[in-house]
Write a protein that holds these residues in place. Structure first.
Motif, short mmCIF file in Angstrom:
data_model
loop_
_atom_site.label_atom_id
_atom_site.label_comp_id
_atom_site.label_asym_id
_atom_site.label_seq_id
_atom_site.Cartn_x
_atom_site.Cartn_y
_atom_site.Cartn_z
N THR A 138 0.84 -1.20 0.00
CA THR A 138 0.00 0.00 0.00
C THR A 138 0.87 1.24 0.00
OG1 THR A 138 -1.66 -1.20 1.30
CG2 THR A 138 -1.87 1.19 1.20
N ARG A 139 0.39 2.26 -0.69
CA ARG A 139 1.08 3.55 -0.71
C ARG A 139 0.16 4.66 -0.25
NH1 ARG A 139 1.75 0.38 -4.22
NH2 ARG A 139 3.77 -0.50 -4.79
N LEU A 140 0.72 5.59 0.48
CA LEU A 140 0.03 6.84 0.75
C LEU A 140 0.55 7.84 -0.27
CD1 LEU A 140 -0.01 7.30 4.64
CD2 LEU A 140 -1.80 6.40 3.16
N VAL A 141 -0.35 8.49 -0.97
CA VAL A 141 0.04 9.43 -2.02
C VAL A 141 -0.42 10.82 -1.63
CG1 VAL A 141 -0.09 9.99 -4.46
CG2 VAL A 141 -0.18 7.59 -3.72
N ALA A 142 0.54 11.73 -1.46
CA ALA A 142 0.22 13.11 -1.13
C ALA A 142 -0.05 13.87 -2.42
CB ALA A 142 1.38 13.75 -0.37
N ALA A 143 -1.29 14.30 -2.61
CA ALA A 143 -1.69 15.04 -3.80
C ALA A 143 -2.18 16.42 -3.38
CB ALA A 143 -2.77 14.27 -4.56
N ASP A 144 -2.53 17.24 -4.39
CA ASP A 144 -2.96 18.60 -4.07
C ASP A 144 -4.30 18.64 -3.36
OD1 ASP A 144 -4.44 17.73 -6.20
OD2 ASP A 144 -3.81 19.31 -7.59
N ALA A 145 -5.09 17.58 -3.45
CA ALA A 145 -6.42 17.57 -2.83
C ALA A 145 -6.46 16.77 -1.54
CB ALA A 145 -7.45 17.02 -3.81
N GLY A 146 -5.32 16.23 -1.11
CA GLY A 146 -5.30 15.43 0.12
C GLY A 146 -4.39 14.23 -0.02
N VAL A 147 -4.54 13.28 0.91
CA VAL A 147 -3.73 12.07 0.92
C VAL A 147 -4.62 10.89 0.56
CG1 VAL A 147 -2.21 10.62 2.28
CG2 VAL A 147 -2.29 13.07 2.71
N PHE A 148 -4.15 10.07 -0.40
CA PHE A 148 -4.94 8.97 -0.92
C PHE A 148 -4.22 7.64 -0.68
CE2 PHE A 148 -6.15 12.73 -3.21
CZ PHE A 148 -7.52 12.62 -3.39
N LEU A 149 -5.01 6.59 -0.54
CA LEU A 149 -4.49 5.23 -0.46
C LEU A 149 -4.49 4.60 -1.85
CD1 LEU A 149 -6.12 3.63 2.72
CD2 LEU A 149 -3.71 4.00 2.32
N ALA A 180 -8.72 6.34 -7.34
CA ALA A 180 -8.58 6.35 -5.88
C ALA A 180 -9.92 6.71 -5.25
CB ALA A 180 -7.51 7.34 -5.45
N GLY A 181 -10.09 6.27 -4.00
CA GLY A 181 -11.29 6.61 -3.26
C GLY A 181 -11.17 8.00 -2.65
N SER A 182 -11.96 8.25 -1.64
CA SER A 182 -11.92 9.55 -0.97
C SER A 182 -10.60 9.74 -0.24
CB SER A 182 -13.09 9.66 0.02
OG SER A 182 -14.32 9.53 -0.64
N PRO A 183 -10.14 10.99 -0.07
CA PRO A 183 -8.89 11.23 0.68
C PRO A 183 -9.01 10.70 2.10
CG PRO A 183 -9.60 13.22 -0.47
CD PRO A 183 -10.74 12.23 -0.57
N ILE A 184 -7.92 10.10 2.58
CA ILE A 184 -7.92 9.58 3.95
C ILE A 184 -7.31 10.60 4.91
CG2 ILE A 184 -7.98 7.16 3.30
CD1 ILE A 184 -4.71 8.63 4.43
N ALA A 185 -6.79 11.70 4.37
CA ALA A 185 -6.27 12.80 5.20
C ALA A 185 -6.36 14.07 4.38
CB ALA A 185 -4.83 12.54 5.62
N PRO A 186 -6.66 15.20 5.02
CA PRO A 186 -6.81 16.46 4.28
C PRO A 186 -5.46 17.02 3.83
CG PRO A 186 -7.05 16.84 6.64
CD PRO A 186 -6.93 15.36 6.46
N ALA A 187 -5.50 17.88 2.82
CA ALA A 187 -4.27 18.46 2.28
C ALA A 187 -3.53 19.31 3.31
CB ALA A 187 -4.59 19.29 1.03
#
Length: 336
Positions: A138-149, A180-187
């Motif tokens: 699994t990866r956590l991906v930090a994007a401009d809209a939040g953090v995704f799994l 990806a699903g909904s962000p699991i953490a806010p930006a």
């Protein structure tokens, strides 16, 4: 550092001193420290970021590369602060089985965008030198809209293997419309996650420098030249003193950076950036001096000197170099 912290560090130094890099993560998990920041409800210890300091110091002094920064500090912190069903499942897997999580998109040169599509999101962009990206499920991906799994087999995810100079495997990761699903953490939580990660590698670097000073002093006492120990020469003594001073500066400001994590945004940012600049400069001086005083032996695989020097070199550019953090320090100070 409290007495308990000293006990934990000493216990880890004793437990890990005879294991190799391949066994270190398993030993950390067996000792229970990989789940140090995971909430008790998810099977962890529920401790704070500051409680991870002795673990980072021990890993630095032993020069053991492990996924503790990415999994135990960054991923655990992000998932614990923003509970979601998906994140809770991953936290439980990390606590129970020692699952490794790769983290992509935190470097300043990375850019991953997230565009809403239907009930989910699409990720596009690239993240460079993502440590453990190949091994992690699994990866956590930090994007401009939040953090995704993002799972390993996601469609549109491609990776190019990259070997780091400190002996770890990483990958350049490309996201070509990855679902990806909904962000699991806010930006907005990414700023805190980055500062925690920078403070963590500063603590690790300080441990590396202490190891380099200790080993170089020991070598100078044993190595003989012109029928006397190398350490008997005044110029060598002065260099060793300067190395020790820089290592002590690094330890002091790394601890200040850890303490600043719970402070206000501006004060936290300034202290963390000040620590990174100090670590970059001190680490280069201590590392280069250690290699120079050891001569050609300093870069051999048989001695830890070369490994410590390479790890310090990686840390120098990780999560922003000295120039980046000098600019951040100045801009934050002007805004304050």
């Amino acid at each position: 550092m409290s007495f308990d912290h000293h006990q934990l560090k000493d216990a880890l130094l004793g437990r890990l001193s005879s294991v190799g890099a391949n066994e270190a993560w398993r030993e950390l998990h067996a000792a229970g420290v990989t789940s140090l920041r995971i909430p008790e409800a998810r099977g962890g210890l529920g401790l704070t970021f500051a409680d991870a300091e002795p673990v980072l110091e021990a890993l630095g002094e032993l020069c053991l590369p492990t996924p503790f920064l990415e999994t135990g500090i960054i991923a655990a912190g992000l998932l614990a602060r923003s509970p979601t069903p998906e994140g809770d499942v991953l936290l439980e897997e990390m606590a129970r089985a020692g699952a490794v999580v790769a983290v992509a998109g935190l470097e300043s040169a990375d850019h991953v965008s997230a565009l809403p599509e239907g009930d989910g999101w699409r990720l596009r962009g690239e993240a460079k030198v993502v440590v453990d990206a190949l091994a992690a499920r699994t990866r956590l991906v930090a994007a401009d809209a939040g953090v995704f799994l993002v799972d390993q087999g996601a469609v549109g995810l491609s990776m190019r293997p990259v070997a780091t100079i400190d002996g770890r495997m990483a990958a350049d990761v490309t996201f070509a419309g990855v679902e990806a699903g909904s962000p699991i953490a806010p930006a907005f939580d990414l700023a805190l996650a980055r500062d925690e990660a920078v403070a963590a590698i500063c603590v690790e670097a300080a441990g590396l420098m202490r190891r380099l000073v200790r080993d170089t002093v020991g070598y100078a006492k044993q190595r003989r030249q012109f029928d006397q120990p190398l350490g008997a020469f005044q110029v060598v003594q002065h260099r060793l003193v300067d190395m020790n001073i820089q290592a002590r500066r690094a330890s002091a400001i790394a601890r200040r950076a850890v303490m600043a994590i719970d402070g206000g945004l501006a004060s936290r940012a300034r202290m963390v950036s000040a620590a990174k600049v100090t670590i970059c400069r001190a680490g280069r001086f201590v590392g280069q001096s250690a290699v120079q005083l050891h001569g050609g032996m300093g870069m051999t695989e048989e001695l830890p000197i070369g490994r410590c020097f390479k790890r310090l070199t990686v840390i120098e550019g990780q999560l922003g170099g000295a120039d980046h953090h000098l600019t951040r320090f100045s801009v934050t100070g002007a805004a304050a």
